[in-house]
Design a protein around this motif. Structure first.
Motif, PDB file in Angstrom:
ATOM      1  N   VAL A 257       0.836  -1.201   0.000  1.00 34.70           N
ATOM      2  CA  VAL A 257       0.000   0.000   0.000  1.00 34.70           C
ATOM      3  C   VAL A 257       0.871   1.251   0.000  1.00 34.70           C
ATOM      4  O   VAL A 257       0.611   2.225  -0.723  1.00 34.70           O
ATOM      5  N   GLU A 258       1.922   1.223   0.791  1.00 33.34           N
ATOM      6  CA  GLU A 258       2.830   2.375   0.842  1.00 33.34           C
ATOM      7  C   GLU A 258       3.488   2.618  -0.512  1.00 33.34           C
ATOM      8  O   GLU A 258       3.617   3.773  -0.950  1.00 33.34           O
ATOM      9  N   GLN A 259       3.884   1.551  -1.173  1.00 29.66           N
ATOM     10  CA  GLN A 259       4.501   1.701  -2.488  1.00 29.66           C
ATOM     11  C   GLN A 259       3.509   2.264  -3.500  1.00 29.66           C
ATOM     12  O   GLN A 259       3.868   3.067  -4.362  1.00 29.66           O
ATOM     13  N   GLN A 260       2.260   1.851  -3.402  1.00 30.80           N
ATOM     14  CA  GLN A 260       1.248   2.344  -4.329  1.00 30.80           C
ATOM     15  C   GLN A 260       0.989   3.831  -4.128  1.00 30.80           C
ATOM     16  O   GLN A 260       0.678   4.548  -5.081  1.00 30.80           O
ATOM     17  N   ILE A 261       1.121   4.312  -2.901  1.00 29.96           N
ATOM     18  CA  ILE A 261       0.988   5.754  -2.655  1.00 29.96           C
ATOM     19  C   ILE A 261       2.233   6.488  -3.143  1.00 29.96           C
ATOM     20  O   ILE A 261       2.145   7.571  -3.737  1.00 29.96           O
ATOM     21  N   TYR A 262       3.381   5.893  -2.906  1.00 31.73           N
ATOM     22  CA  TYR A 262       4.642   6.542  -3.286  1.00 31.73           C
ATOM     23  C   TYR A 262       4.782   6.652  -4.805  1.00 31.73           C
ATOM     24  O   TYR A 262       5.062   7.736  -5.340  1.00 31.73           O
ATOM     25  N   ASN A 263       4.575   5.534  -5.506  1.00 35.42           N
ATOM     26  CA  ASN A 263       4.730   5.515  -6.968  1.00 35.42           C
ATOM     27  C   ASN A 263       3.747   4.492  -7.544  1.00 35.42           C
ATOM     28  O   ASN A 263       4.082   3.336  -7.744  1.00 35.42           O
ATOM     29  N   PRO A 264       2.513   4.887  -7.778  1.00 40.50           N
ATOM     30  CA  PRO A 264       1.451   3.931  -8.085  1.00 40.50           C
ATOM     31  C   PRO A 264       1.628   3.233  -9.432  1.00 40.50           C
ATOM     32  O   PRO A 264       2.141   3.799 -10.390  1.00 40.50           O
ATOM     33  N   ALA A 265       1.182   1.978  -9.442  1.00 37.30           N
ATOM     34  CA  ALA A 265       1.091   1.225 -10.704  1.00 37.30           C
ATOM     35  C   ALA A 265      -0.249   1.533 -11.355  1.00 37.30           C
ATOM     36  O   ALA A 265      -1.254   1.721 -10.665  1.00 37.30           O
ATOM     37  N   HIS A 266      -0.241   1.612 -12.670  1.00 33.93           N
ATOM     38  CA  HIS A 266      -1.471   1.853 -13.420  1.00 33.93           C
ATOM     39  C   HIS A 266      -1.611   0.774 -14.481  1.00 33.93           C
ATOM     40  O   HIS A 266      -0.936   0.816 -15.503  1.00 33.93           O
ATOM     41  N   GLY A 267      -2.455  -0.188 -14.210  1.00 31.62           N
ATOM     42  CA  GLY A 267      -2.650  -1.268 -15.159  1.00 31.62           C
ATOM     43  C   GLY A 267      -3.456  -0.818 -16.368  1.00 31.62           C
ATOM     44  O   GLY A 267      -4.033   0.275 -16.389  1.00 31.62           O
ATOM     45  N   ALA A 268      -3.478  -1.650 -17.362  1.00 27.87           N
ATOM     46  CA  ALA A 268      -4.237  -1.356 -18.586  1.00 27.87           C
ATOM     47  C   ALA A 268      -4.952  -2.609 -19.050  1.00 27.87           C
ATOM     48  O   ALA A 268      -4.480  -3.728 -18.833  1.00 27.87           O
ATOM     49  N   MET A 269      -6.094  -2.397 -19.651  1.00 28.93           N
ATOM     50  CA  MET A 269      -6.856  -3.498 -20.236  1.00 28.93           C
ATOM     51  C   MET A 269      -7.252  -3.106 -21.653  1.00 28.93           C
ATOM     52  O   MET A 269      -7.716  -1.982 -21.877  1.00 28.93           O
ATOM     53  N   PRO A 270      -7.050  -3.974 -22.619  1.00 26.78           N
ATOM     54  CA  PRO A 270      -7.432  -3.617 -23.992  1.00 26.78           C
ATOM     55  C   PRO A 270      -8.941  -3.538 -24.149  1.00 26.78           C
ATOM     56  O   PRO A 270      -9.690  -4.263 -23.494  1.00 26.78           O
ATOM     57  N   GLY A 271      -9.384  -2.638 -24.993  1.00 28.64           N
ATOM     58  CA  GLY A 271     -10.779  -2.642 -25.405  1.00 28.64           C
ATOM     59  C   GLY A 271     -10.961  -3.702 -26.492  1.00 28.64           C
ATOM     60  O   GLY A 271     -10.081  -3.929 -27.303  1.00 28.64           O
ATOM     61  N   TRP A 272     -12.118  -4.333 -26.503  1.00 32.80           N
ATOM     62  CA  TRP A 272     -12.311  -5.478 -27.400  1.00 32.80           C
ATOM     63  C   TRP A 272     -13.154  -5.147 -28.619  1.00 32.80           C
ATOM     64  O   TRP A 272     -13.495  -6.041 -29.412  1.00 32.80           O
ATOM     65  N   LYS A 273     -13.463  -3.875 -28.812  1.00 27.86           N
ATOM     66  CA  LYS A 273     -14.348  -3.519 -29.917  1.00 27.86           C
ATOM     67  C   LYS A 273     -13.743  -3.790 -31.291  1.00 27.86           C
ATOM     68  O   LYS A 273     -14.474  -3.954 -32.272  1.00 27.86           O
ATOM     69  N   ASP A 274     -12.416  -3.828 -31.388  1.00 28.38           N
ATOM     70  CA  ASP A 274     -11.784  -4.087 -32.680  1.00 28.38           C
ATOM     71  C   ASP A 274     -11.547  -5.573 -32.936  1.00 28.38           C
ATOM     72  O   ASP A 274     -11.182  -5.957 -34.048  1.00 28.38           O
ATOM     73  N   ARG A 275     -11.745  -6.395 -31.909  1.00 32.63           N
ATOM     74  CA  ARG A 275     -11.490  -7.830 -32.058  1.00 32.63           C
ATOM     75  C   ARG A 275     -12.761  -8.662 -31.950  1.00 32.63           C
ATOM     76  O   ARG A 275     -12.893  -9.679 -32.629  1.00 32.63           O
ATOM     77  N   LEU A 276     -13.690  -8.237 -31.101  1.00 30.67           N
ATOM     78  CA  LEU A 276     -14.930  -8.975 -30.891  1.00 30.67           C
ATOM     79  C   LEU A 276     -16.108  -8.146 -31.377  1.00 30.67           C
ATOM     80  O   LEU A 276     -16.113  -6.922 -31.256  1.00 30.67           O
ATOM     81  N   ASN A 277     -17.121  -8.821 -31.905  1.00 31.98           N
ATOM     82  CA  ASN A 277     -18.308  -8.100 -32.355  1.00 31.98           C
ATOM     83  C   ASN A 277     -19.150  -7.684 -31.150  1.00 31.98           C
ATOM     84  O   ASN A 277     -18.993  -8.213 -30.052  1.00 31.98           O
ATOM     85  N   PRO A 278     -20.054  -6.725 -31.326  1.00 32.01           N
ATOM     86  CA  PRO A 278     -20.832  -6.207 -30.198  1.00 32.01           C
ATOM     87  C   PRO A 278     -21.624  -7.284 -29.460  1.00 32.01           C
ATOM     88  O   PRO A 278     -21.787  -7.192 -28.232  1.00 32.01           O
TER      89      PRO A 278
END
Length: 312
Positions: A257-278
């Motif tokens: 928790v202390e590390q996340q306050i000091y220098n937070p990680a920011h994850g990413a997730m791909p959007g699927w609109k270009d690979r999967l149909n609606p």
């Protein structure tokens, strides 16, 4: 010369007295071979396999060539058969897929048959596209959210999940992606190490994992409450997570928790609109919603481009 030829003829004509079968003239260490003919049924079976092989080569793909194999006069192939079966399956599913495409996702629970079909289709799509990060059981791991609980940074109703799947989180492929960034309070010199330690104590105390810290509470009120709320229950409109429920995306130990306050990680997730149909995205949302933490739909206005605090 004549005697030698007669002896050779007699040797070749020798017959085994027990079976009445001629010897072939081979002998090794006292063992001789009989010229026993193959059974007639076996001979005709052998000839039949030769004929069958010739016919097969003519009718079906058989010989590999430089660029492709022979096609056979029937034009059949296992790939072609598979394609036909897939087309038949798509035709069978077409009415259901069309119905799923028409219905707004927030109304999907009103139709139990369509909801069951969507969950089943979403389960299959999840195994192909999502288990690599979230795990086969959707329980996630450090940095990858658990999709089974009811802790949602951006909202857990069907529409919110569908939006997240479509546009992703911090994904450069969509201008409508979910965005939130927590300041690096230590790396950028906004707080000292002692101040970060105090606010860590306060944050952990909210879930009963540390003693209260008055100085940390004061720092929280000035630095963190705007995004995470004074109650620390978070703000989904801003993508600011709940800090009072002891559920941690990047680990809940004091050091993490202390590390996340000091220098937070920011994850990413791909959007699927270009690979999967609606429709597939809609089915995935239905499956994730069904895992146990799904919520009822509530109409809220959200601004996904606001850059705010992220969970320690």
């Amino acid at each position: 010369m004549a005697n030698k030829q007669d002896n050779a003829a007699n040797e070749q004509a020798r017959v085994d007295e027990a079976t009445g079968t001629e010897f072939v003239g081979h002998e090794w260490d006292g063992i001789e071979e009989l010229d026993t003919p193959m059974p007639r049924w076996w001979v005709w079976s052998f000839y039949a396999t030769i004929v069958w092989g010739i016919v097969y080569v003519i009718l079906y793909p058989a010989w590999p060539m430089i660029e492709k194999g022979t096609e056979g006069v029937l034009g059949w192939s296992s790939r072609g058969q598979f394609a036909e079966e897939m087309q038949a399956e798509e035709a069978r599913r077409a009415p259901l897929m069309a119905a799923l495409a028409r219905i707004p996702i927030e109304r999907l629970p009103e139709n139990s048959e369509q909801m069951r079909a969507a969950i089943a289709g979403g389960a299959a799509a999840f195994k192909v596209n999502c288990v690599q990060c979230h795990g086969a059981g959707a329980a996630g791991s450090k940095g990858y959210p658990n999709l089974n609980d009811d802790d949602w940074i951006w909202g857990g109703d069907l529409k919110a999940i569908e939006y997240t799947l479509t546009h992703g989180i911090r994904w450069s492929g969509s201008d409508e992606t979910r965005l939130s960034y927590m300041p690096a309070f230590g790396r950028d010199g906004m707080l000292t190490r002692d101040q970060i330690s105090d606010v860590t104590s306060h944050v952990l105390s909210l879930s009963g994992n540390s003693e209260p810290n008055a100085n940390g509470a004061a720092i929280y009120d000035t630095q963190c409450a705007f995004c995470h709320q004074p109650s620390a229950t978070g703000n989904r409109d801003l993508g600011a997570p709940n800090l009072a429920d002891a559920i941690w995306l990047y680990g809940g130990s004091r050091a993490e928790v202390e590390q996340q306050i000091y220098n937070p990680a920011h994850g990413a997730m791909p959007g699927w609109k270009d690979r999967l149909n609606p429709v597939t995205i809609k089915m995935l949302a239905a499956y994730i919603h069904s895992r146990g933490g799904g919520e009822d739909f509530v109409e809220v206005a959200a601004d996904p481009e606001v850059q705010v605090d992220e969970q320690p």
